[in-house]
Design an enzyme around this catalytic site. Structure first.
Site, PDB file in Angstrom:
ATOM      1  N   GLY A 191      24.596  38.310  89.960  1.00  0.00           N
ATOM      2  CA  GLY A 191      23.789  37.713  88.906  1.00  0.00           C
ATOM      3  C   GLY A 191      23.403  36.272  89.213  1.00  0.00           C
ATOM      4  N   PHE A 260      24.450  37.753  82.326  1.00  0.00           N
ATOM      5  CA  PHE A 260      23.704  37.459  83.554  1.00  0.00           C
ATOM      6  C   PHE A 260      24.577  37.518  84.801  1.00  0.00           C
ATOM      7  CE2 PHE A 260      21.644  35.488  79.928  1.00  0.00           C
ATOM      8  CZ  PHE A 260      20.412  36.130  79.979  1.00  0.00           C
ATOM      9  N   SER A 261      25.591  38.336  84.759  1.00  0.00           N
ATOM     10  CA  SER A 261      26.429  38.500  85.942  1.00  0.00           C
ATOM     11  C   SER A 261      26.624  39.991  86.198  1.00  0.00           C
ATOM     12  CB  SER A 261      27.774  37.790  85.767  1.00  0.00           C
ATOM     13  OG  SER A 261      28.438  38.231  84.595  1.00  0.00           O
ATOM     14  N   HIS A 274      36.629  37.826  77.854  1.00  0.00           N
ATOM     15  CA  HIS A 274      37.191  37.305  76.602  1.00  0.00           C
ATOM     16  C   HIS A 274      38.380  38.118  76.095  1.00  0.00           C
ATOM     17  CE1 HIS A 274      32.922  35.642  76.020  1.00  0.00           C
ATOM     18  NE2 HIS A 274      33.706  34.604  76.132  1.00  0.00           N
ATOM     19  N   THR A 322      32.970  36.724 101.422  1.00  0.00           N
ATOM     20  CA  THR A 322      33.229  36.204 102.773  1.00  0.00           C
ATOM     21  C   THR A 322      33.744  37.285 103.713  1.00  0.00           C
ATOM     22  OG1 THR A 322      35.530  35.551 102.319  1.00  0.00           O
ATOM     23  CG2 THR A 322      33.805  33.933 101.831  1.00  0.00           C
ATOM     24  N   LEU A 323      34.141  38.434 103.163  1.00  0.00           N
ATOM     25  CA  LEU A 323      34.640  39.520 104.020  1.00  0.00           C
ATOM     26  C   LEU A 323      33.676  40.700 104.051  1.00  0.00           C
ATOM     27  CD1 LEU A 323      38.412  39.508 102.953  1.00  0.00           C
ATOM     28  CD2 LEU A 323      37.360  38.304 104.875  1.00  0.00           C
ATOM     29  N   TYR A 515      40.300  25.498  79.201  1.00  0.00           N
ATOM     30  CA  TYR A 515      38.908  25.353  79.650  1.00  0.00           C
ATOM     31  C   TYR A 515      38.345  24.051  79.112  1.00  0.00           C
ATOM     32  CZ  TYR A 515      34.289  27.323  80.915  1.00  0.00           C
ATOM     33  OH  TYR A 515      33.072  27.590  81.488  1.00  0.00           O
TER      34      TYR A 515
END
Lengths: 618, 618
Positions: A191, A260-261, A274, A322-323, A515
C-alpha cells in the site's frame, strides 16, 4: 464563504484548487478500472477525495469526504493554535501548500538491459509495466513526514525506473528470476503506507523495479472448517474484509493504515491491528505463505502449530522485502462476531487509567481493545470532533488531566456480557466514568483520520511525526514523562512551538504499545533537521527505557542506525548470512532493515543522516 | 506371594532383584546431593523407585512408587493379554529382563587433547567433569524405544567421552569457546527424556562432550509486575514449579515428560504442555533467552512483542542444540489460578467427541485442556486404574466405541464457572455423559505414568512406541482410521500381535495434536526392525494426511529422513547457512534436525537406517 466541494463526483470541475491541490490531480484519474496508486494522494495520505481545509473567512477547519462536504470541526483550529504554543503565544495557520505534480521534474529512467526488457515483455502485458512520471513518483516513497515533505517540495532523486504490476505468484517468480539474472533491484510495494522508508530506492548503481503488488488482490479460498483463508497478499484492507465477510469470516486485523495498506505489507513488517489483544498480531494470524526469493520460492506448511524444528515463517515476518516478496498467504480467520460493543470511559488521570489497564490485564479477562489517550491526546480527540457538545468544550478547555479511553468487546453476546461485567468492575474501582457507546462509535468512524490532520498541518506550516514502542509496565510512565518533557524542552528552547501527546494501543502481559504523536512549526525553508532531530530524540529515549525500536511501524532505513544497539551483533551476522543465501546479489530492497558492514564501520553514512540534508526553499 | 517392597527407603536390602533390577542399581546411589542423572533409571523411564511389576502367583500387575508399595492394577494384565492379540489368541507376559549395569562394557573414552583438558580444568572443578561408566552410559541416549532396547541389551557404541556439569552461563560460554578451539563436539543434555535421538552422539571422528545442564537449576528472579521470571534452563519441571509457586506464579507448562525434562529441553524442542490451549506452547511463553554458540552468545531483548524486524528467538526455538546451548531464559508466568477443575466425560463415539471439540473451539470459549481418548485408549485408561469399580469393568470389557475425555478449567472462579457453563452446554448437545471430577483427579495423578507401563512391557516381551502430529480438522478422522488400520494390518499380517490407540491432546483453530501409542510383541532376538517399521509406517501415513512430522517430540535423527518432504528445500539451505555462521566447525549436536548434504544425496545412510541393524541376542 463556505467552500464548495463536489461530493462523491469524479473528474468534475475543481473549485478548490488553492486549498486542496489533490482535487486537481484527481481530475486526471477516473476512479474505476485504475490501479490503486492512481486513486490515492501522491503527496499526502489516503483518498484524494478526503481532506481537511479551512472555511473562509471564519478560519474554521472542516473535513470533506466522499460522502460529506466541508463538515466543520469547530474546535480544531483553536486547539492547534492554543496547544502548539510557546510562552503563551498562539500559532497561526499560515498557508504552506505543496508543489503541483506538473511542476515536478524527475530524471529519466536508467536505460534498461535489452535482454531483461525482452524477458519482462514475455512475462507481462504492456499494461503491467509502467514508466510514466506519475507511476514513478507514486512508488518512490512511503508516507513518513520526510517522504511527504520531499514530495511536497518536489525532491525526488531516486524514483524507481520501472513499476511492475504482477497478477500472479508465477509472474512474481519469473520476474525475480529475471531480475536476479540481470542484477536488477526489486522492491516490493504494497500500500505504500509505511513511514520508515521501507520501500524507497536508496541505491543508485542499478536498475530499480518497484513491484506494486496491488493487482494480486484475490481471496483464493476460504476454509470455514479450518477457519483459514488463502489470500493474494496485494489485497488492501477494506477489500480483504469485504471478501472475507462474504464467507462470514474476518481476519480481525485493523491497523491505523488499514484502508491503504496490504496484507503483504502487514506480513513483511510484523503489523499489529487495533484488536490485537483478542485476535493477535499478524504473526499469530499467519499460518503459511509463499515467499519468492532470488534463489527460489520458500514455501511453508499449511497447518496448525507444530514443534518439529525451527518455525521458518518467522524469518520472513518482519524481513521487510529484503529477503524476497511474499505472494500468497494462508491466514487464520474467525467467524464474524455476534456482538461488537465499544465504549468510552474517562479517567481522572493517566495513572488511574494505567492502573486499571494493568488490573484488567492481570484479571485474565480481556476486552478486545483498550486504548487510553493521555490528557493531551484526549483534548485533541475532543477537539477534532465535528459536533461541539458541552462536554467536549468542557474537556478541551478546562480539564488538564483527564484521559479518554475506548474499550471494545467482540465475540458472542454471552462472552461480551461476561467480559464487560468483569472489566467494568475494575474500571469503576479505578475512578473511570462511563461515557456510553457514543465515543466508541466516534472512534470507529474516525479511527483512520489522523493522517488527514497531518496533511492539513503540513499545508499550514507545521509538521507532525510519530514514534511508537513496546515498553514494560514498569517503564511505561517514566518513558511517557521523559519523552514528553524532553521533546517540548528541545523545541521550545530553540524558540519553536511544539506539541506532543501519546496513547496506549495494545497490551501484553509484560508491557504495552505506547504511541507518541508530536508536532512543531516547520522552519521557514522546509529544512529537514527538525524532523530528524525529533525522531532521533524520541528513539534514543525509547531505547533508554528499554522500549522496542518499534511496536509495528518496522525498521526500513529510519531505524537502522539504532539496530546495533537493539539487536545483538550475533543476530546481525545471522541475518546477513540468511540474506546471502536467499539473495546473493542483494537485489531485494537493499540497505533496509539492518546496517551494512560499511555503515556499521562508519565508512558510509546511515541513510537516516544522508537524507537529513538542507533542502531548497519552496 | 505378594511382592515385598521397601517403601521410600534408599539403599536397603533388595528383595525384588529379578523382577525390578532398577532397585538394585538404586542401591548404589544415595538420593541426596547427587546429580539428577544418578537418580533416574539408566535403562527405563523416570524415578528408580517407581515401576510396575507382577504379583505372584496371581500374575496381577501392580505399581510401586516412593509412597506406595505394590498397588494392584487388577485389570491391566487381562487388558494387555486380550488386546495385544492376534486371531483371538491371547498374549502371554513372558519375562524379558534387561541386562544389568555391571554386565555392560563400553569403550574407553577417546584420548582428550591435553590443552583442552587444561582449559577445562581451569573452568570447572573436578566434580563437574565426569568420565565414569555410569555417567557416560546415562548420557548416551534419550528414552525412545530404540534407546531403551539398546540399553537393555547393552549396545552402547557411542558413549560421550566426557560429561560436563556447568553451573553458570559464564562456564558454558568458556566451555563452548574451548570446545570450538579444539574441535570438540558439544551436545546439550537436559532431562534426557527425548524420544527422537536428540542427544545421542552419532559421529565417531571427534571427542564428544555431553553438557548436562541440570546443575543450572536456579530461578534467578521473578517479576510479578511484568509477570516474567528469569530461569536457568537446566531446571527440571517440578523444581521449576516449586520455585515459581513461592512467588505465587506458575509457568503452566506441563508436558508428559514434565517430571524428567528441563526448561532448556522444552525451548530447544518447541515443547507443548497439557494446558497449552490456555497458557500457550513454549514459544508463546518464551520472552527472551541467551544462547551460547561457538561464535559467541546470542542475546534477545527482554520485552513484550515488537514488530521491528525479524523475531530471532524463533531461530533458536526448535533448533535442538544444533546451533548452541540455551543457558538462561526469561519466561512469561501467570498468577496461580484461583480455581482448577478437571472433569471426566464419556462420549458415545470418537466422532461425537470430535464434533463437540470442534464446536467448543468455534465457540471461542475454551477450556484449559481437552483430552479425548479413542475407544482403545479409553479402555486402556480404565484398565490401568488401581481400583476395579463396576463402571471400569463395564467399560473395559463390554463397550467398544465409547470415548473418555478429560476437560479442565483453570483461572478465576468466575471465569471457570463461565467457561464451564458454555462448554458443558456443547458437551451435552453432543451426547457426552458427565463422570464428575473423579476421572480428572485420576488423570492428574496418573498423567506421567504411561512410560512406566512401557518399561513393564519391555520387561515382558513387548515393545511400545508413539507418534504424534498436528493434523487439520478435516484430516483428523481419516488419518486416525488409516493409521490404526495400517498398523494392525502390517503386524498382524506377519503373525505378530499388535495394538494401537490414540488421543487428542491439544487443539488449535486449524487442527489438533493427535497422539498414537502402538505396541506389538518383540521378536525373539530383540532385532529392531519392528520398531523402525512401525515408526516408518506411522510417519509416512501422518505426512500423507498433511500432518506435521511432530507436534512436540521434535526431530532429533529419527525424523530427519522425512525432513526433505516436510520442509521446503530452500529452508534447508537457509538452516545450513545459519548453522555455518554460528557453528562453522559443526561442533553443536551434529547430524541432527536436518539431513546432511550427503544423506540427501544418498552418499550416506540416514541414521534412522544405520541404527536399524540386527542386534545380538540377549
Amino acid at each position: 464563504m463556505q467552500l464548495e466541494v463536489e461530493d462523491n463526483k469524479v473528474g468534475g470541475t475543481n473549485t478548490t484548487a488553492t486549498i486542496a491541490p489533490e482535487r486537481q490531480e484527481l481530475a486526471q484519474f477516473p476512479q474505476d478500472n485504475v490501479d490503486y496508486y492512481q486513486k490515492i494522494k501522491w503527496n499526502g495520505w489516503g483518498d484524494t477525495r478526503k481532506f481537511l481545509h479551512t472555511l473562509e473567512p471564519s478560519g474554521t477547519i472542516a473535513i470533506t469526504t466522499p460522502t460529506a462536504s466541508a463538515v466543520p470541526l469547530p474546535s480544531l483550529a483553536n486547539y492547534i493554535k492554543k496547544e502548539l504554543t510557546l510562552n503563551g503565544q498562539t500559532s497561526n495557520l499560515e498557508n504552506t501548500p505543496s508543489i503541483q505534480l506538473d511542476q515536478i521534474n524527475i530524471a529519466a529512467p536508467r536505460p534498461i538491459n535489452p535482454s531483461f526488457e525482452r524477458e519482462l515483455q514475455s512475462i507481462f502485458t504492456p499494461d503491467q509495466l509502467k514508466t510514466d512520471k506519475f507511476a514513478r513518483i507514486t512508488h518512490v516513497y512511503g508516507k513518513s513526514i520526510r517522504d511527504l515533505v520531499r514530495l511536497r517540495i518536489g525532491q525526488i532523486n531516486n524514483a524507481p525506473d520501472l513499476i511492475i504490476l504482477p497478477q500472479s505468484h508465477d509472474e512474481v517468480e519469473k520476474l525475480m528470476q529475471s531480475a536476479n539474472k540481470y542484477n536488477v533491484i526489486v522492491i516490493a510495494y504494497g500500500g505504500g503506507s509505511n513511514i520508515v522508508g521501507a520501500c524507497e530506492p536508496v541505491t543508485t548503481d542499478r536498475f530499480v523495479v518497484s513491484v506494486d503488488m496491488r493487482r494480486m488482490n484475490k481471496v483464493l479460498w476460504v476454509d470455514r472448517r479450518e477457519m483459514t483463508a488463502c489470500i493474494q497478499v496485494g489485497i488492501m484492507g477494506p477489500d480483504l474484509e469485504k471478501e472475507l465477510r462474504k464467507s462470514g469470516v474476518s481476519l480481525g486485523h485493523d491497523p491505523d493504515s488499514f484502508e491503504f495498506s496490504t496484507l503483504g505489507g502487514w506480513l513483511a513488517t510484523c503489523s499489529s491491528g487495533h484488536q490485537s489483544d483478542k485476535y493477535g498480531d499478524i504473526e499469530d494470524m499467519a499460518v503459511s505463505f509463499k515467499t519468492v526469493t532470488p534463489t527460489g520460492t520458500l514455501e511453508l506448511r499449511n497447518g496448525a502449530r507444530a514443534g518439529a524444528g525451527i518455525n521458518y515463517k518467522h524469518i520472513i515476518l518482519g524481513s521487510e522485502g529484503t529477503l524476497g516478496i511474499i505472494t500468497e498467504a494462508v491466514m487464520r480467520v474467525h467467524p464474524l462476531p455476534q456482538a461488537e460493543e465499544y465504549f468510552g470511559f474517562m479517567f481522572p488521570s493517566f495513572t488511574h487509567a494505567i492502573n486499571a489497564l494493568e488490573q484488567i490485564r492481570r484479571s485474565d479477562i480481556l476486552p478486545t481493545m483498550i486504548r487510553i489517550y493521555d490528557p493531551d491526546e484526549t483534548r485533541l480527540s475532543f477537539s477534532s470532533k465535528p459536533s461541539k457538545g458541552a462536554f467536549s468544550e468542557f474537556i478541551s478547555s478546562a480539564i488538564k488531566h483527564v484521559c479518554l479511553s475506548i474499550i471494545g468487546f467482540e465475540g458472542s453476546k454471552k462472552q461480551v456480557d461476561f467480559h464487560k461485567k468483569s472489566v467494568f468492575d475494575i474500571l469503576s474501582k479505578n475512578g473511570a466514568f462511563g461515557l456510553g457507546q457514543s465515543p466508541g462509535k466516534t472512534w470507529a468512524e474516525k479511527r483512520y483520520d489522523l493522517p488527514y490532520i497531518r496533511d492539513f498541518l503540513l499545508n499550514h506550516n507545521m509538521w507532525v511525526d510519530v514514534a511508537e514502542t513496546t515498553v514494560s509496565w514498569s517503564s511505561l510512565l517514566p518513558l511517557w514523562k521523559e519523552a514528553k518533557q524532553a521533546f517540548n524542552d528541545h523545541f521550545r528552547s530553540k524558540g519553536i512551538p511544539s506539541w506532543i501527546c501519546a496513547h496506549i494501543s495494545h497490551t501484553y502481559s509484560n508491557g504495552v504499545c505506547l504511541y507518541f504523536i508530536f508536532a512543531s512549526k516547520q522552519n521557514a525553508d522546509n529544512e529537514m533537521t527538525p524532523y530528524t532531530e525529533g525522531k532521533r530524540l524520541m528513539t534514543d529515549i525509547v531505547l533508554k527505557h528499554g522500549g522496542a525500536i518499534s511496536h509495528h511501524h518496522g525498521v526500513g532505513y529510519e531505524h537502522v542506525p539504532w539496530m546495533n544497539r537493539y539487536v545483538s551483533n550475533g543476530w546481525i551476522n545471522v541475518y546477513r548470512k540468511i540474506k546471502e543465501v536467499v539473495d546473493p546479489k542483494n537485489i531485494c530492497n537493499p540497505r533496509k532493515l539492518m546496517p551494512t558492514q560499511e555503515e556499521e564501520n562508519g565508512q558510509k553514512k546511515y541513510l537516516f543522516d544522508v537524507l537529513n540534508v538542507k533542502q531548497p526553499k519552496l
